[in-house]
Write a protein that holds these residues in place. Sequence first.
Motif, PDB file in Angstrom:
ATOM      1  N   CYS A  75      -2.027 -12.236 -25.867  1.00 24.24           N
ATOM      2  CA  CYS A  75      -1.281 -11.123 -26.476  1.00 24.24           C
ATOM      3  C   CYS A  75      -1.645  -9.795 -25.831  1.00 24.24           C
ATOM      4  O   CYS A  75      -2.814  -9.529 -25.543  1.00 24.24           O
ATOM      5  N   VAL A  76      -0.628  -8.966 -25.617  1.00 27.17           N
ATOM      6  CA  VAL A  76      -0.807  -7.631 -25.055  1.00 27.17           C
ATOM      7  C   VAL A  76       0.081  -6.693 -25.859  1.00 27.17           C
ATOM      8  O   VAL A  76       1.312  -6.726 -25.734  1.00 27.17           O
ATOM      9  N   HIS A  77      -0.533  -5.871 -26.690  1.00 28.16           N
ATOM     10  CA  HIS A  77       0.216  -4.980 -27.584  1.00 28.16           C
ATOM     11  C   HIS A  77       1.195  -4.098 -26.812  1.00 28.16           C
ATOM     12  O   HIS A  77       2.333  -3.897 -27.230  1.00 28.16           O
ATOM     13  N   GLU A  78       0.775  -3.602 -25.667  1.00 26.67           N
ATOM     14  CA  GLU A  78       1.597  -2.656 -24.908  1.00 26.67           C
ATOM     15  C   GLU A  78       2.652  -3.321 -24.025  1.00 26.67           C
ATOM     16  O   GLU A  78       3.400  -2.634 -23.338  1.00 26.67           O
ATOM     17  N   ALA A  79       2.757  -4.636 -24.028  1.00 24.88           N
ATOM     18  CA  ALA A  79       3.675  -5.330 -23.118  1.00 24.88           C
ATOM     19  C   ALA A  79       5.145  -5.045 -23.418  1.00 24.88           C
ATOM     20  O   ALA A  79       5.970  -5.038 -22.515  1.00 24.88           O
ATOM     21  N   ASP A  80       5.489  -4.824 -24.666  1.00 24.17           N
ATOM     22  CA  ASP A  80       6.870  -4.515 -25.042  1.00 24.17           C
ATOM     23  C   ASP A  80       6.918  -3.166 -25.740  1.00 24.17           C
ATOM     24  O   ASP A  80       6.011  -2.816 -26.496  1.00 24.17           O
ATOM     25  N   PRO A  81       7.973  -2.417 -25.524  1.00 22.32           N
ATOM     26  CA  PRO A  81       8.076  -1.108 -26.175  1.00 22.32           C
ATOM     27  C   PRO A  81       8.401  -1.242 -27.666  1.00 22.32           C
ATOM     28  O   PRO A  81       8.936  -2.253 -28.106  1.00 22.32           O
ATOM     29  N   TYR A  82       8.074  -0.205 -28.415  1.00 23.67           N
ATOM     30  CA  TYR A  82       8.449  -0.147 -29.833  1.00 23.67           C
ATOM     31  C   TYR A  82       9.932   0.163 -29.991  1.00 23.67           C
ATOM     32  O   TYR A  82      10.561  -0.284 -30.931  1.00 23.67           O
ATOM     33  N   HIS A  83      10.432   0.987 -29.084  1.00 25.21           N
ATOM     34  CA  HIS A  83      11.816   1.451 -29.194  1.00 25.21           C
ATOM     35  C   HIS A  83      12.633   1.032 -27.981  1.00 25.21           C
ATOM     36  O   HIS A  83      12.132   1.034 -26.862  1.00 25.21           O
ATOM     37  N   ASP A  84      13.886   0.708 -28.223  1.00 29.03           N
ATOM     38  CA  ASP A  84      14.838   0.414 -27.158  1.00 29.03           C
ATOM     39  C   ASP A  84      15.178   1.737 -26.484  1.00 29.03           C
ATOM     40  O   ASP A  84      15.624   2.672 -27.155  1.00 29.03           O
ATOM     41  N   THR A  91      12.584  -2.016 -31.465  1.00 31.33           N
ATOM     42  CA  THR A  91      12.738  -3.378 -30.938  1.00 31.33           C
ATOM     43  C   THR A  91      12.289  -4.347 -32.024  1.00 31.33           C
ATOM     44  O   THR A  91      11.722  -3.942 -33.047  1.00 31.33           O
ATOM     45  N   ASP A  92      12.507  -5.642 -31.816  1.00 32.88           N
ATOM     46  CA  ASP A  92      12.037  -6.629 -32.786  1.00 32.88           C
ATOM     47  C   ASP A  92      10.531  -6.500 -32.997  1.00 32.88           C
ATOM     48  O   ASP A  92      10.034  -6.517 -34.120  1.00 32.88           O
ATOM     49  N   TYR A  93       9.787  -6.360 -31.905  1.00 33.93           N
ATOM     50  CA  TYR A  93       8.337  -6.186 -32.022  1.00 33.93           C
ATOM     51  C   TYR A  93       8.006  -4.880 -32.737  1.00 33.93           C
ATOM     52  O   TYR A  93       7.163  -4.848 -33.640  1.00 33.93           O
ATOM     53  N   GLY A  94       8.676  -3.807 -32.354  1.00 30.94           N
ATOM     54  CA  GLY A  94       8.429  -2.514 -32.988  1.00 30.94           C
ATOM     55  C   GLY A  94       8.708  -2.531 -34.480  1.00 30.94           C
ATOM     56  O   GLY A  94       7.980  -1.930 -35.273  1.00 30.94           O
TER      57      GLY A  94
END
Length: 164
Positions: A75-84, A91-94
């Motif tokens: 897991c890498v918290h920063e791998a996907d953005p919070y916002h599109d 985002t789904d993750y955000g």
Amino acid sequence: MSNDQPQWAKDEATNLAIAYVDWLGRDTVDADAEQVLAQSVSQALLSAYERGRAEREWQPIETAPKDGTPIFAWCVHEADPYHDEATGNLTDYGCWAEVTSRVANGPQVVVWGGEDSDYDEWSGKTYTWPNWWFRHGSEFEEVANPTHWMPLPAPPAKENDNER
């Protein structure tokens, strides 16, 4: 037999083919059939070896099962953005990271799920949270952002009837 196969696969295939031919009775199978059988067994062993090796290597998270099966994930918290970036929407993750706690970066056992919705009487809107990755056993309260995964090993075999 193909030269690109490991020697152990060739040796095992030959041994299995000879044992099978002996079991049938050497008079019933000719040398050509024995060679074909050895090649078939060799290919089967090599395929099994490659499948096993692939299961022990990190794979892209996009290939992970999304059926509730726990997996070992990186897991890498920063791998996907919070916002599109295009819409500014979460985002789904955000979406999940805003309303739950998150796991630490690094290895985690995770599971796919958690879809939920809630009707807000004041606004008259229904809000929906999509499925995502969560730490296994967290009751969908600790969101994870895996980039890679591999299957968990099988649990240990029971040594006696008293173990659970």
